[in-house]
Design a protein around this motif. Structure first.
Motif, PDB file in Angstrom:
ATOM      1  N   THR A 174       0.846  -1.201   0.000  1.00 11.77           N
ATOM      2  CA  THR A 174       0.000   0.000   0.000  1.00 11.77           C
ATOM      3  C   THR A 174       0.872   1.237   0.000  1.00 11.77           C
ATOM      4  O   THR A 174       1.696   1.425   0.905  1.00 11.77           O
ATOM      5  CB  THR A 174      -0.917   0.003   1.230  1.00 11.77           C
ATOM      6  N   PRO A 175       0.773   2.095  -1.017  1.00 15.45           N
ATOM      7  CA  PRO A 175       1.645   3.270  -1.078  1.00 15.45           C
ATOM      8  C   PRO A 175       1.357   4.228   0.071  1.00 15.45           C
ATOM      9  O   PRO A 175       0.302   4.161   0.710  1.00 15.45           O
ATOM     10  CB  PRO A 175       1.288   3.902  -2.431  1.00 15.45           C
ATOM     11  N   PRO A 176       2.300   5.118   0.369  1.00 16.33           N
ATOM     12  CA  PRO A 176       2.085   6.068   1.459  1.00 16.33           C
ATOM     13  C   PRO A 176       0.826   6.905   1.226  1.00 16.33           C
ATOM     14  O   PRO A 176       0.540   7.322   0.096  1.00 16.33           O
ATOM     15  CB  PRO A 176       3.349   6.935   1.432  1.00 16.33           C
ATOM     16  N   ALA A 177       0.086   7.142   2.304  1.00 16.29           N
ATOM     17  CA  ALA A 177      -1.108   7.978   2.209  1.00 16.29           C
ATOM     18  C   ALA A 177      -0.715   9.421   1.918  1.00 16.29           C
ATOM     19  O   ALA A 177       0.410   9.843   2.199  1.00 16.29           O
ATOM     20  CB  ALA A 177      -1.903   7.898   3.512  1.00 16.29           C
ATOM     21  N   ALA A 178      -1.631  10.156   1.335  1.00 10.64           N
ATOM     22  CA  ALA A 178      -1.343  11.544   0.970  1.00 10.64           C
ATOM     23  C   ALA A 178      -0.929  12.368   2.179  1.00 10.64           C
ATOM     24  O   ALA A 178      -0.073  13.259   2.083  1.00 10.64           O
ATOM     25  CB  ALA A 178      -2.573  12.166   0.295  1.00 10.64           C
ATOM     26  N   SER A 179      -1.524  12.059   3.323  1.00  8.25           N
ATOM     27  CA  SER A 179      -1.196  12.814   4.534  1.00  8.25           C
ATOM     28  C   SER A 179       0.213  12.514   5.049  1.00  8.25           C
ATOM     29  O   SER A 179       0.759  13.273   5.857  1.00  8.25           O
ATOM     30  CB  SER A 179      -2.217  12.498   5.636  1.00  8.25           C
ATOM     31  N   GLN A 180       0.815  11.406   4.573  1.00  4.55           N
ATOM     32  CA  GLN A 180       2.147  11.022   5.035  1.00  4.55           C
ATOM     33  C   GLN A 180       3.245  11.375   4.041  1.00  4.55           C
ATOM     34  O   GLN A 180       4.427  11.176   4.350  1.00  4.55           O
ATOM     35  CB  GLN A 180       2.188   9.511   5.309  1.00  4.55           C
ATOM     36  N   LEU A 181       2.867  11.885   2.866  1.00  3.77           N
ATOM     37  CA  LEU A 181       3.887  12.165   1.850  1.00  3.77           C
ATOM     38  C   LEU A 181       4.904  13.198   2.330  1.00  3.77           C
ATOM     39  O   LEU A 181       6.099  13.085   2.037  1.00  3.77           O
ATOM     40  CB  LEU A 181       3.209  12.649   0.562  1.00  3.77           C
ATOM     41  N   GLY A 182       4.435  14.193   3.054  1.00  2.83           N
ATOM     42  CA  GLY A 182       5.357  15.204   3.570  1.00  2.83           C
ATOM     43  C   GLY A 182       6.373  14.603   4.530  1.00  2.83           C
ATOM     44  O   GLY A 182       7.577  14.906   4.442  1.00  2.83           O
ATOM     45  N   MET A 183       5.918  13.744   5.441  1.00  2.00           N
ATOM     46  CA  MET A 183       6.829  13.095   6.385  1.00  2.00           C
ATOM     47  C   MET A 183       7.780  12.153   5.674  1.00  2.00           C
ATOM     48  O   MET A 183       8.978  12.085   6.005  1.00  2.00           O
ATOM     49  CB  MET A 183       6.020  12.339   7.439  1.00  2.00           C
ATOM     50  N   VAL A 184       7.268  11.422   4.664  1.00  2.00           N
ATOM     51  CA  VAL A 184       8.139  10.525   3.894  1.00  2.00           C
ATOM     52  C   VAL A 184       9.235  11.311   3.198  1.00  2.00           C
ATOM     53  O   VAL A 184      10.426  10.943   3.244  1.00  2.00           O
ATOM     54  CB  VAL A 184       7.309   9.719   2.875  1.00  2.00           C
ATOM     55  N   ALA A 185       8.863  12.415   2.542  1.00  2.00           N
ATOM     56  CA  ALA A 185       9.858  13.239   1.853  1.00  2.00           C
ATOM     57  C   ALA A 185      10.864  13.819   2.842  1.00  2.00           C
ATOM     58  O   ALA A 185      12.075  13.882   2.551  1.00  2.00           O
ATOM     59  CB  ALA A 185       9.157  14.367   1.099  1.00  2.00           C
ATOM     60  N   PHE A 186      10.391  14.233   4.011  1.00  2.00           N
ATOM     61  CA  PHE A 186      11.292  14.797   5.026  1.00  2.00           C
ATOM     62  C   PHE A 186      12.303  13.756   5.487  1.00  2.00           C
ATOM     63  O   PHE A 186      13.508  14.051   5.602  1.00  2.00           O
ATOM     64  CB  PHE A 186      10.471  15.308   6.222  1.00  2.00           C
ATOM     65  N   ILE A 187      11.852  12.520   5.743  1.00  2.00           N
ATOM     66  CA  ILE A 187      12.759  11.469   6.211  1.00  2.00           C
ATOM     67  C   ILE A 187      13.747  11.101   5.108  1.00  2.00           C
ATOM     68  O   ILE A 187      14.951  10.928   5.364  1.00  2.00           O
ATOM     69  CB  ILE A 187      11.960  10.234   6.668  1.00  2.00           C
ATOM     70  N   VAL A 188      13.267  10.981   3.868  1.00  2.00           N
ATOM     71  CA  VAL A 188      14.147  10.602   2.759  1.00  2.00           C
ATOM     72  C   VAL A 188      15.236  11.647   2.543  1.00  2.00           C
ATOM     73  O   VAL A 188      16.435  11.324   2.480  1.00  2.00           O
ATOM     74  CB  VAL A 188      13.321  10.401   1.472  1.00  2.00           C
ATOM     75  N   ILE A 189      14.837  12.919   2.441  1.00  2.00           N
ATOM     76  CA  ILE A 189      15.823  13.980   2.205  1.00  2.00           C
ATOM     77  C   ILE A 189      16.752  14.130   3.404  1.00  2.00           C
ATOM     78  O   ILE A 189      17.976  14.256   3.256  1.00  2.00           O
ATOM     79  CB  ILE A 189      15.110  15.311   1.895  1.00  2.00           C
ATOM     80  N   GLY A 190      16.165  14.111   4.607  1.00  2.00           N
ATOM     81  CA  GLY A 190      16.991  14.236   5.803  1.00  2.00           C
ATOM     82  C   GLY A 190      17.982  13.103   5.936  1.00  2.00           C
ATOM     83  O   GLY A 190      19.159  13.316   6.267  1.00  2.00           O
ATOM     84  N   LEU A 191      17.537  11.880   5.646  1.00  2.00           N
ATOM     85  CA  LEU A 191      18.430  10.738   5.736  1.00  2.00           C
ATOM     86  C   LEU A 191      19.534  10.809   4.684  1.00  2.00           C
ATOM     87  O   LEU A 191      20.697  10.476   4.959  1.00  2.00           O
ATOM     88  CB  LEU A 191      17.627   9.449   5.570  1.00  2.00           C
ATOM     89  N   GLY A 192      19.182  11.274   3.481  1.00  2.00           N
ATOM     90  CA  GLY A 192      20.196  11.426   2.447  1.00  2.00           C
ATOM     91  C   GLY A 192      21.256  12.438   2.830  1.00  2.00           C
ATOM     92  O   GLY A 192      22.462  12.202   2.665  1.00  2.00           O
ATOM     93  N   VAL A 193      20.839  13.591   3.369  1.00  2.00           N
ATOM     94  CA  VAL A 193      21.794  14.621   3.795  1.00  2.00           C
ATOM     95  C   VAL A 193      22.653  14.108   4.941  1.00  2.00           C
ATOM     96  O   VAL A 193      23.878  14.327   4.977  1.00  2.00           O
ATOM     97  CB  VAL A 193      21.042  15.904   4.197  1.00  2.00           C
TER      98      VAL A 193
END
Length: 333
Positions: A208-227
């Motif tokens: 099940t893909p991430p819910a729309a309400s979680q996309l912001g948190m997913v993007a934050f974790i992905v970018i933060g983890l990459g940095v």
């Protein structure tokens, strides 16, 4: 005080890097809980790390020149990233990491064929010791052969092989492409991880893909983890440049301590007796490997040196003698 700090901060830098790698499994599991598979998580975080590194060190891009070794490094790094990420998400973290740390065995083998390093009896013995640790950890009468119990453990094993290959290829690249900046090797590692994981993700079914309400948190974790991963890599490299390799490999084992504590606190995973015994063999192999290579790299004393003084001390003595002679001449004049 400053001199003491200069001697201490490289060790602290390596310990910080080891701590980050010992904790990175937790945000990866958070991404998996939000609907991101292990391969997609590996692709997105590695891609973010690569882009951040290229933007941060863009002036070093000019030092990159085409060579097939860079492709091989990217592929090996991709196997490493997928193995670690997928294994940490779906398996018992400590068992996966211990299988990941079978580097003495794989490094000795890969160095023999790629770097043309002679496979010594000590290297063979340490490889057997680390493999014995894996056998101890994996063997049980119910399961039969001492093989990884599930795909997560196989992923950890393959990730460790990829990690050893990456380390050997980095040494090969530093010899073949000496003008290439270290940060660009880091960018190749993260870029290769992103590309390989992107291809593999096409064959992994997406839950099940991430819910729309979680996309912001997913993007934050992905970018933060990459940095964080890109910055952490640079911090570790600065520490490794000032710490002998044998000592650095011992300090990096701090990752196992952090992983064990974080797995116990956040996931309730407690290693059993077989895990402790097998892990002790693997850690001992890593420690002995560092000690053996330290003895191999100690320079032989110069028999021509007077009073067994090091070169710097001999130079200082010579300079003092020369200066005293000059003063004597001035006094005579």
């Amino acid at each position: 005080m400053n001199r003491r700090f200069d001697n201490t901060w490289p060790t602290l830098a390596i310990m910080v890097g080891a701590s980050v790698w010992g904790l990175v499994w937790y945000p990866l599991r958070m991404l998996a809980a939000m609907g991101l598979t292990g391969t997609v998580a590996s692709a997105t975080t590695s891609g973010a790390a690569c882009l951040f590194m290229l933007a941060w060190r863009r002036r070093s891009i000019r030092t990159v020149s085409w060579h097939w070794l860079l492709v091989a490094l990217g592929l090996a790094a991709g196997v490493t990233s997928i193995g670690f990420t997928w294994g940490a998400i779906h398996g018992q973290v400590m068992r996966v990491l211990l299988l990941f740390y079978l580097t003495p065995a794989w490094t000795a083998l890969f160095s023999h064929f790629i770097l043309r390093d002679r496979l010594t009896a000590a290297d063979a013995a340490l490889s057997l010791l680390s493999l014995a640790g894996a056998v101890t950890m994996l063997w049980s009468p119910e399961l039969g052969l001492p093989l990884p119990a599930d795909l997560a453990e196989w992923a950890g094993l393959m990730g460790g092989m990829g990690f050893a290959m990456s380390n050997v290829l980095v040494v090969k690249i530093t010899r073949t492409l000496p003008a290439m900046k270290p940060e660009m090797r880091t960018a190749v590692i993260f870029g290769g991880s992103a590309l390989v994981a992107s291809v593999v993700s096409l064959f992994e079914p997406m839950p099940t893909p991430p819910a729309a309400s979680q996309l912001g948190m997913v993007a934050f974790i992905v970018i933060g983890l990459g940095v964080v991963l890109a910055t952490n890599n640079m911090i570790v490299q600065m520490g490794l440049a000032r710490v002998p390799a044998n000592r650095a490999s011992i300090i990096m084992l701090f990752e196992l301590v952090v992983t064990a504590l974080s797995a116990w606190l956040f996931a309730g995973e407690v290693p059993g007796a077989r895990e402790w015994a097998g892990g002790a063999c693997i850690v001992l192999a890593c420690l002995l490997s560092a000690w053996v290579h330290r003895r191999m790299t100690v320079p032989a004393p110069d028999p021509a040196a007077s009073n067994d003084l090091p070169d710097d001390a001999s130079n200082d003595v010579a300079a003092n003698v020369s200066a005293s002679k000059k003063k004597s001449r001035r006094a005579m004049v």
